[in-house]
Design a protein around this motif. Structure first.
Motif, PDB file in Angstrom:
ATOM      1  N   ASP A   1      16.201  67.415  80.447  1.00 25.86           N
ATOM      2  CA  ASP A   1      17.429  68.133  80.794  1.00 25.86           C
ATOM      3  C   ASP A   1      18.200  68.543  79.544  1.00 25.86           C
ATOM      4  OD1 ASP A   1      16.835  67.863  83.467  1.00 25.86           O
ATOM      5  OD2 ASP A   1      18.222  66.204  83.829  1.00 25.86           O
ATOM      6  N   LEU A   2      18.308  67.615  78.587  1.00 21.59           N
ATOM      7  CA  LEU A   2      19.009  67.940  77.341  1.00 21.59           C
ATOM      8  C   LEU A   2      18.301  69.058  76.581  1.00 21.59           C
ATOM      9  CD1 LEU A   2      20.201  64.656  75.566  1.00 21.59           C
ATOM     10  CD2 LEU A   2      21.608  66.457  76.562  1.00 21.59           C
ATOM     11  N   ALA A   3      16.980  68.954  76.466  1.00 21.92           N
ATOM     12  CA  ALA A   3      16.223  69.967  75.729  1.00 21.92           C
ATOM     13  C   ALA A   3      16.398  71.347  76.361  1.00 21.92           C
ATOM     14  CB  ALA A   3      14.747  69.577  75.675  1.00 21.92           C
ATOM     15  N   SER A   4      16.355  71.404  77.682  1.00 22.53           N
ATOM     16  CA  SER A   4      16.527  72.678  78.379  1.00 22.53           C
ATOM     17  C   SER A   4      17.917  73.253  78.140  1.00 22.53           C
ATOM     18  CB  SER A   4      16.304  72.500  79.883  1.00 22.53           C
ATOM     19  OG  SER A   4      14.979  72.126  80.153  1.00 22.53           O
ATOM     20  N   ALA A   5      18.942  72.405  78.267  1.00 25.25           N
ATOM     21  CA  ALA A   5      20.316  72.866  78.102  1.00 25.25           C
ATOM     22  C   ALA A   5      20.603  73.287  76.659  1.00 25.25           C
ATOM     23  CB  ALA A   5      21.290  71.766  78.530  1.00 25.25           C
ATOM     24  N   LEU A   6      20.131  72.502  75.699  1.00 28.47           N
ATOM     25  CA  LEU A   6      20.358  72.846  74.290  1.00 28.47           C
ATOM     26  C   LEU A   6      19.557  74.078  73.893  1.00 28.47           C
ATOM     27  CD1 LEU A   6      20.323  69.218  72.835  1.00 28.47           C
ATOM     28  CD2 LEU A   6      22.322  70.708  73.100  1.00 28.47           C
ATOM     29  N   GLY A   7      18.353  74.226  74.452  1.00 23.75           N
ATOM     30  CA  GLY A   7      17.575  75.428  74.210  1.00 23.75           C
ATOM     31  C   GLY A   7      18.279  76.658  74.746  1.00 23.75           C
ATOM     32  N   ALA A   8      18.865  76.540  75.940  1.00 22.28           N
ATOM     33  CA  ALA A   8      19.604  77.657  76.528  1.00 22.28           C
ATOM     34  C   ALA A   8      20.834  78.012  75.696  1.00 22.28           C
ATOM     35  CB  ALA A   8      20.014  77.302  77.956  1.00 22.28           C
ATOM     36  N   ALA A   9      21.355  77.030  74.960  1.00 24.39           N
ATOM     37  CA  ALA A   9      22.518  77.268  74.101  1.00 24.39           C
ATOM     38  C   ALA A   9      22.130  77.824  72.731  1.00 24.39           C
ATOM     39  CB  ALA A   9      23.305  75.969  73.930  1.00 24.39           C
ATOM     40  N   GLY A  10      20.827  78.036  72.490  1.00 19.60           N
ATOM     41  CA  GLY A  10      20.389  78.687  71.258  1.00 19.60           C
ATOM     42  C   GLY A  10      19.758  77.806  70.216  1.00 19.60           C
ATOM     43  N   PHE A  11      19.493  76.536  70.550  1.00 21.51           N
ATOM     44  CA  PHE A  11      18.888  75.616  69.585  1.00 21.51           C
ATOM     45  C   PHE A  11      17.382  75.499  69.804  1.00 21.51           C
ATOM     46  CE2 PHE A  11      23.263  74.227  69.426  1.00 21.51           C
ATOM     47  CZ  PHE A  11      23.451  73.893  68.095  1.00 21.51           C
ATOM     48  N   ALA A  12      16.633  75.469  68.705  1.00 17.91           N
ATOM     49  CA  ALA A  12      15.247  75.023  68.765  1.00 17.91           C
ATOM     50  C   ALA A  12      15.269  73.494  68.826  1.00 17.91           C
ATOM     51  CB  ALA A  12      14.478  75.494  67.537  1.00 17.91           C
ATOM     52  N   ILE A  13      14.289  72.908  69.498  1.00 16.49           N
ATOM     53  CA  ILE A  13      14.222  71.455  69.658  1.00 16.49           C
ATOM     54  C   ILE A  13      13.075  70.909  68.821  1.00 16.49           C
ATOM     55  CG2 ILE A  13      13.907  69.545  71.272  1.00 16.49           C
ATOM     56  CD1 ILE A  13      16.553  71.105  71.583  1.00 16.49           C
ATOM     57  N   ALA A  14      13.397  69.996  67.909  1.00 12.55           N
ATOM     58  CA  ALA A  14      12.393  69.359  67.049  1.00 12.55           C
ATOM     59  C   ALA A  14      12.130  67.939  67.540  1.00 12.55           C
ATOM     60  CB  ALA A  14      12.861  69.326  65.603  1.00 12.55           C
ATOM     61  N   SER A  15      10.883  67.497  67.421  1.00 16.61           N
ATOM     62  CA  SER A  15      10.539  66.111  67.709  1.00 16.61           C
ATOM     63  C   SER A  15       9.174  65.818  67.096  1.00 16.61           C
ATOM     64  CB  SER A  15      10.550  65.851  69.218  1.00 16.61           C
ATOM     65  OG  SER A  15      10.612  64.458  69.470  1.00 16.61           O
TER      66      SER A  15
ATOM     67  N   LEU B   1       9.655  74.482  75.582  1.00 20.99           N
ATOM     68  CA  LEU B   1       8.627  75.477  75.268  1.00 20.99           C
ATOM     69  C   LEU B   1       9.139  76.907  75.444  1.00 20.99           C
ATOM     70  CD1 LEU B   1       5.426  73.868  76.819  1.00 20.99           C
ATOM     71  CD2 LEU B   1       5.724  74.528  74.425  1.00 20.99           C
ATOM     72  N   ALA B   2       9.957  77.123  76.459  1.00 24.14           N
ATOM     73  CA  ALA B   2      10.427  78.481  76.738  1.00 24.14           C
ATOM     74  C   ALA B   2      11.488  78.953  75.761  1.00 24.14           C
ATOM     75  CB  ALA B   2      10.972  78.558  78.169  1.00 24.14           C
ATOM     76  N   THR B   3      12.188  78.013  75.127  1.00 14.94           N
ATOM     77  CA  THR B   3      13.305  78.398  74.255  1.00 14.94           C
ATOM     78  C   THR B   3      13.058  78.097  72.780  1.00 14.94           C
ATOM     79  OG1 THR B   3      14.353  76.273  74.800  1.00 14.94           O
ATOM     80  CG2 THR B   3      15.063  78.204  76.046  1.00 14.94           C
ATOM     81  N   GLY B   4      11.958  77.402  72.468  1.00 17.83           N
ATOM     82  CA  GLY B   4      11.604  77.149  71.074  1.00 17.83           C
ATOM     83  C   GLY B   4      11.547  75.679  70.734  1.00 17.83           C
ATOM     84  N   THR B   5      10.386  75.205  70.306  1.00 17.25           N
ATOM     85  CA  THR B   5      10.242  73.805  69.941  1.00 17.25           C
ATOM     86  C   THR B   5       9.369  73.668  68.700  1.00 17.25           C
ATOM     87  OG1 THR B   5       9.752  71.585  70.789  1.00 17.25           O
ATOM     88  CG2 THR B   5       8.236  73.339  71.438  1.00 17.25           C
ATOM     89  N   ILE B   6       9.686  72.673  67.874  1.00 18.97           N
ATOM     90  CA  ILE B   6       8.993  72.416  66.609  1.00 18.97           C
ATOM     91  C   ILE B   6       8.483  70.980  66.638  1.00 18.97           C
ATOM     92  CG2 ILE B   6       9.219  72.291  64.101  1.00 18.97           C
ATOM     93  CD1 ILE B   6      11.679  74.212  64.450  1.00 18.97           C
ATOM     94  N   ALA B   7       7.174  70.809  66.521  1.00 22.10           N
ATOM     95  CA  ALA B   7       6.569  69.478  66.511  1.00 22.10           C
ATOM     96  C   ALA B   7       6.134  69.136  65.095  1.00 22.10           C
ATOM     97  CB  ALA B   7       5.365  69.430  67.451  1.00 22.10           C
ATOM     98  N   VAL B   8       6.584  67.990  64.598  1.00 17.93           N
ATOM     99  CA  VAL B   8       6.223  67.532  63.251  1.00 17.93           C
ATOM    100  C   VAL B   8       5.240  66.378  63.398  1.00 17.93           C
ATOM    101  CG1 VAL B   8       7.061  66.764  61.016  1.00 17.93           C
ATOM    102  CG2 VAL B   8       8.539  68.174  62.472  1.00 17.93           C
ATOM    103  N   LEU B   9       4.051  66.532  62.808  1.00 21.45           N
ATOM    104  CA  LEU B   9       2.986  65.550  62.967  1.00 21.45           C
ATOM    105  C   LEU B   9       2.933  64.581  61.792  1.00 21.45           C
ATOM    106  CD1 LEU B   9       0.045  67.840  64.194  1.00 21.45           C
ATOM    107  CD2 LEU B   9       1.965  66.894  65.498  1.00 21.45           C
ATOM    108  N   ALA B  10       2.409  63.379  62.055  1.00 22.50           N
ATOM    109  CA  ALA B  10       2.154  62.404  60.999  1.00 22.50           C
ATOM    110  C   ALA B  10       0.698  62.456  60.565  1.00 22.50           C
ATOM    111  CB  ALA B  10       2.502  61.007  61.491  1.00 22.50           C
TER     112      ALA B  10
END
Length: 351
Positions: free
Chosen positions: A125-139, A154-163
């Motif tokens: 829910d947070l990721a969807s709402a923050l994405g709708a507000a213009g933020f990419a989501i990193a995790s 996925l629909a609003t932008g996400t960045i995955a950082v791998l180890a």
């Protein structure tokens, strides 16, 4: 649309030298930046310090291109400015996907790998709402909270950082999600292709997750959670730390509640985050109003006895003084409404 070629402000020779220096033995991020400052350029530093040949770099570059990726080198136009400002900024990042997402304001969402259904739902829910507000989501593409946040963004932008290397999949069952992020978002890693996910790589990965972001949101961090390390790095980097609170009786929230005690910002919904960042919004949240489970007083008593902390079903029968069959009927109704989570040991809790 990204055309697959990184924008570069660096001269080609200097860029290649930075790759050689970054991949050389005993050259970590801090040493890399110290070497640049001392020698004035990577080309000069390579004369004294490089242990990797240009041919080796060319092989890795070609292999990365074959995997659909490319390098982002410290100094490239698309290298994220927030990350570049850190004293231990990664000298080079392998990237698969669209690096223009790095130009978007970013927030990180991290938390428990063995997250509850409620925790995963709140993360989504947070990721969807923050994405709708213009933020990419990193995790970090871990199980639980990380995966829920990535999927919802996925629909609003996400960045995955791998180890691990960007050509590796970890955990293995995230192969489809990783491929989807590569196609619609961005995969990043500072380690070489083929590198496995070893233990010491995860704290280093976490500093990138927080370093990319204006702040991080912590969901369900236990007392010795890796999320606490990310929160600590975020605070050291001058990022905001947001925390979703939980019951003091639930060990899954021991670390989270400790962060709030120590000054982190308590989060009830996305608006709390946006307001703290000076971006007030009227993001709509799911209603907290309970749904009706009939008008039966016994059903109401069962709902009243339930909470976020798992309770044994037998205990509910005893406390509410109703039949086990009636309790089972009410619990089934709650579960169908998406309000109940079941736990091991025949225990249940409200979501």
């Amino acid at each position: 649309m990204f055309d697959g070629s990184p924008e570069m402000d660096l001269a080609p020779e200097e860029r290649r030298a930075r790759l050689r220096l970054a991949r050389s033995a005993r050259i970590g991020p801090v040493t890399f930046h110290e070497a640049l400052a001392h020698y004035g350029s990577a080309r000069a530093a390579c004369t004294a310090l490089a242990t990797v040949s240009e041919a080796s770099i060319e092989r890795e570059e070609n292999a990365l291109a074959a995997a659909g990726g490319h390098f982002l080198v410290f100094g490239d136009t698309l290298y994220p400015s927030a990350l570049a400002a850190l004293p231990d900024a990664p000298p080079v990042l392998s990237a698969v996907g669209d690096p223009t997402w790095l130009g978007r304001p970013t927030l990180a969402i991290v938390g428990a790998r063995e997250a509850s259904l409620a925790g995963r739902r709140f993360a989504a829910d947070l990721a969807s709402a923050l994405g709708a507000a213009g933020f990419a989501i990193a995790s970090g593409l871990a199980r639980g909270v990380d995966a829920a946040a990535h999927e919802a963004a996925l629909a609003t932008g996400t960045i995955a950082v791998l180890a691990c290397g960007v050509d590796q999949v970890y955990p293995p069952h995230h192969a489809a999600l990783q491929a989807e992020i590569a196609a619609r978002g961005l995969i990043l890693s500072e380690v070489s292709l083929g590198a496995p996910p070893i233990a010491r790589a995860f704290p280093r990965r976490n500093r990138i997750v927080s370093g990319l972001s204006a702040g991080i949101v912590v969901i369900e961090a236990a007392e010795r959670s890796g999320s606490l390390i990310t929160a600590q790095r975020a605070a050291e980097q001058g990022r905001e730390v947001f925390v979703v609170p939980g019951s003091p009786m639930d060990p899954r929230y021991a670390g989270s509640n400790g962060l709030i005690r120590d000054g982190a910002i308590l989060v009830r919904d996305a608006n709390d985050i946006l307001n703290a960042l000076g971006r007030p919004s009227s993001v709509r949240q799911a209603s907290d109003k309970p749904k009706e489970i009939g008008n039966d007083a016994g059903a109401a008593r069962i709902v009243q006895e339930l909470g976020a902390v798992p309770t044994a079903v037998d205990e509910l029968v005893r406390r509410c003084q109703v039949s086990a069959a009636f309790v089972a009927e009410v619990l089934m109704a709650l579960e169908l409404e998406g309000r109940l989570e079941r736990h091991r040991g025949n225990r249940v809790s409200l979501i």
